[in-house]
Design a protein around this motif. Structure first.
Motif, PDB file in Angstrom:
ATOM      1  N   VAL A 176      23.105 -30.396  98.653  1.00 51.73           N
ATOM      2  CA  VAL A 176      22.216 -30.949  97.636  1.00 51.73           C
ATOM      3  C   VAL A 176      21.119 -29.914  97.404  1.00 51.73           C
ATOM      4  CG1 VAL A 176      20.649 -32.796  97.012  1.00 51.73           C
ATOM      5  CG2 VAL A 176      22.713 -33.306  98.331  1.00 51.73           C
ATOM      6  N   TYR A 177      20.929 -29.527  96.163  1.00 52.28           N
ATOM      7  CA  TYR A 177      19.952 -28.502  95.807  1.00 52.28           C
ATOM      8  C   TYR A 177      18.700 -29.173  95.239  1.00 52.28           C
ATOM      9  CZ  TYR A 177      23.331 -24.805  96.588  1.00 52.28           C
ATOM     10  OH  TYR A 177      24.227 -23.935  97.182  1.00 52.28           O
ATOM     11  N   TYR A 178      17.557 -28.710  95.732  1.00 50.35           N
ATOM     12  CA  TYR A 178      16.275 -29.285  95.333  1.00 50.35           C
ATOM     13  C   TYR A 178      15.412 -28.229  94.665  1.00 50.35           C
ATOM     14  CZ  TYR A 178      17.472 -33.138  98.477  1.00 50.35           C
ATOM     15  OH  TYR A 178      18.086 -34.193  99.095  1.00 50.35           O
ATOM     16  N   CYS A 179      14.859 -28.592  93.537  1.00 51.77           N
ATOM     17  CA  CYS A 179      13.883 -27.744  92.869  1.00 51.77           C
ATOM     18  C   CYS A 179      12.515 -27.929  93.546  1.00 51.77           C
ATOM     19  CB  CYS A 179      13.799 -28.144  91.397  1.00 51.77           C
ATOM     20  SG  CYS A 179      12.524 -27.301  90.449  1.00 51.77           S
ATOM     21  N   ASN A 180      11.799 -26.845  93.700  1.00 52.92           N
ATOM     22  CA  ASN A 180      10.474 -26.896  94.316  1.00 52.92           C
ATOM     23  C   ASN A 180       9.488 -26.087  93.492  1.00 52.92           C
ATOM     24  OD1 ASN A 180       8.560 -25.096  96.231  1.00 52.92           O
ATOM     25  ND2 ASN A 180       8.698 -27.185  97.024  1.00 52.92           N
ATOM     26  N   SER A 181       8.286 -26.609  93.362  1.00 52.42           N
ATOM     27  CA  SER A 181       7.240 -25.841  92.688  1.00 52.42           C
ATOM     28  C   SER A 181       5.957 -25.941  93.492  1.00 52.42           C
ATOM     29  CB  SER A 181       7.004 -26.378  91.275  1.00 52.42           C
ATOM     30  OG  SER A 181       8.069 -26.035  90.422  1.00 52.42           O
ATOM     31  N   ARG A 182       5.261 -24.836  93.548  1.00 53.16           N
ATOM     32  CA  ARG A 182       3.932 -24.813  94.176  1.00 53.16           C
ATOM     33  C   ARG A 182       2.926 -24.733  93.037  1.00 53.16           C
ATOM     34  NH1 ARG A 182       5.404 -20.713  99.211  1.00 53.16           N
ATOM     35  NH2 ARG A 182       7.474 -21.633  99.539  1.00 53.16           N
ATOM     36  N   ILE A 183       2.217 -25.834  92.893  1.00 50.43           N
ATOM     37  CA  ILE A 183       1.399 -26.033  91.706  1.00 50.43           C
ATOM     38  C   ILE A 183      -0.052 -26.236  92.083  1.00 50.43           C
ATOM     39  CG2 ILE A 183       0.962 -27.623  89.798  1.00 50.43           C
ATOM     40  CD1 ILE A 183       3.989 -28.070  89.637  1.00 50.43           C
ATOM     41  N   ARG A 184      -0.905 -25.615  91.287  1.00 50.91           N
ATOM     42  CA  ARG A 184      -2.340 -25.852  91.406  1.00 50.91           C
ATOM     43  C   ARG A 184      -2.735 -26.746  90.246  1.00 50.91           C
ATOM     44  NH1 ARG A 184      -5.636 -22.788  94.351  1.00 50.91           N
ATOM     45  NH2 ARG A 184      -4.230 -20.984  94.204  1.00 50.91           N
ATOM     46  N   ARG A 185      -3.098 -27.967  90.556  1.00 54.15           N
ATOM     47  CA  ARG A 185      -3.363 -28.916  89.482  1.00 54.15           C
ATOM     48  C   ARG A 185      -4.690 -28.641  88.784  1.00 54.15           C
ATOM     49  NH1 ARG A 185      -1.880 -34.988  90.382  1.00 54.15           N
ATOM     50  NH2 ARG A 185      -2.048 -34.797  88.122  1.00 54.15           N
ATOM     51  N   ARG A 186      -5.652 -28.157  89.535  1.00 54.28           N
ATOM     52  CA  ARG A 186      -6.917 -27.747  88.956  1.00 54.28           C
ATOM     53  C   ARG A 186      -7.320 -26.427  89.590  1.00 54.28           C
ATOM     54  NH1 ARG A 186     -11.250 -32.580  88.942  1.00 54.28           N
ATOM     55  NH2 ARG A 186     -12.527 -30.727  88.621  1.00 54.28           N
ATOM     56  N   LEU A 187      -8.146 -25.684  88.890  1.00 51.88           N
ATOM     57  CA  LEU A 187      -8.530 -24.365  89.375  1.00 51.88           C
ATOM     58  C   LEU A 187      -9.168 -24.414  90.753  1.00 51.88           C
ATOM     59  CD1 LEU A 187      -9.925 -22.627  86.161  1.00 51.88           C
ATOM     60  CD2 LEU A 187      -7.857 -22.031  87.438  1.00 51.88           C
ATOM     61  N   ASP A 188      -9.906 -25.490  91.026  1.00 55.39           N
ATOM     62  CA  ASP A 188     -10.611 -25.582  92.303  1.00 55.39           C
ATOM     63  C   ASP A 188      -9.853 -26.405  93.327  1.00 55.39           C
ATOM     64  OD1 ASP A 188     -13.013 -28.205  91.407  1.00 55.39           O
ATOM     65  OD2 ASP A 188     -10.948 -27.839  90.791  1.00 55.39           O
TER      66      ASP A 188
END
Length: 120
Positions: free
Chosen positions: A91-103
């Protein structure tokens, strides 16, 4: 933030598949996107990642066979999988490392898994 993955399926050894993933929602930036996989009875493992600058990283087991690409403007990441082997079944999973706000710090987000089965 949501990650929507698509692609996957059944393929014979030596065949190809393409996975895609799109990130949606409100966020400041996507630092890195990638794919992980989990085979039955095994731990989840990294397959490939790509940074916003285009730097890529691949698991040794997929180097030369898989290619990860990203479209920053569309917040999408794709994984072209060629020369598939039975051991790529997972099973392949997409992953993202996200900064929702600058701070805010970077957080991990996961998409729903998509199955890849390579059968003889």
């Amino acid at each position: 933030v949501q990650l929507q993955a698509s692609g996957g399926g059944l393929v014979q050894p030596g065949g190809s598949l393409r996975l895609s993933c799109a990130a949606s929602g409100t966020f400041s930036s996507i630092v890195k996107m990638g794919w992980y996989r989990q085979a039955p009875g095994k731990q989840r493992e990294l397959v490939a990642t790509v940074t916003s600058g285009g730097s890529t990283n691949y698991a040794d087991s997929v180097k030369g066979r898989f290619t990860i690409s990203r479209e920053n403007a569309k917040n999408t990441v794709s994984l072209q999988m060629n020369s598939l082997r039975p051991e790529d079944t997972a099973v392949y999973y997409c992953n993202s490392r996200i900064r929702r706000r600058l701070d805010w710090p970077v957080s991990h987000y996961w998409g729903q898994g998509t199955e890849v089965t390579v059968f003889s």
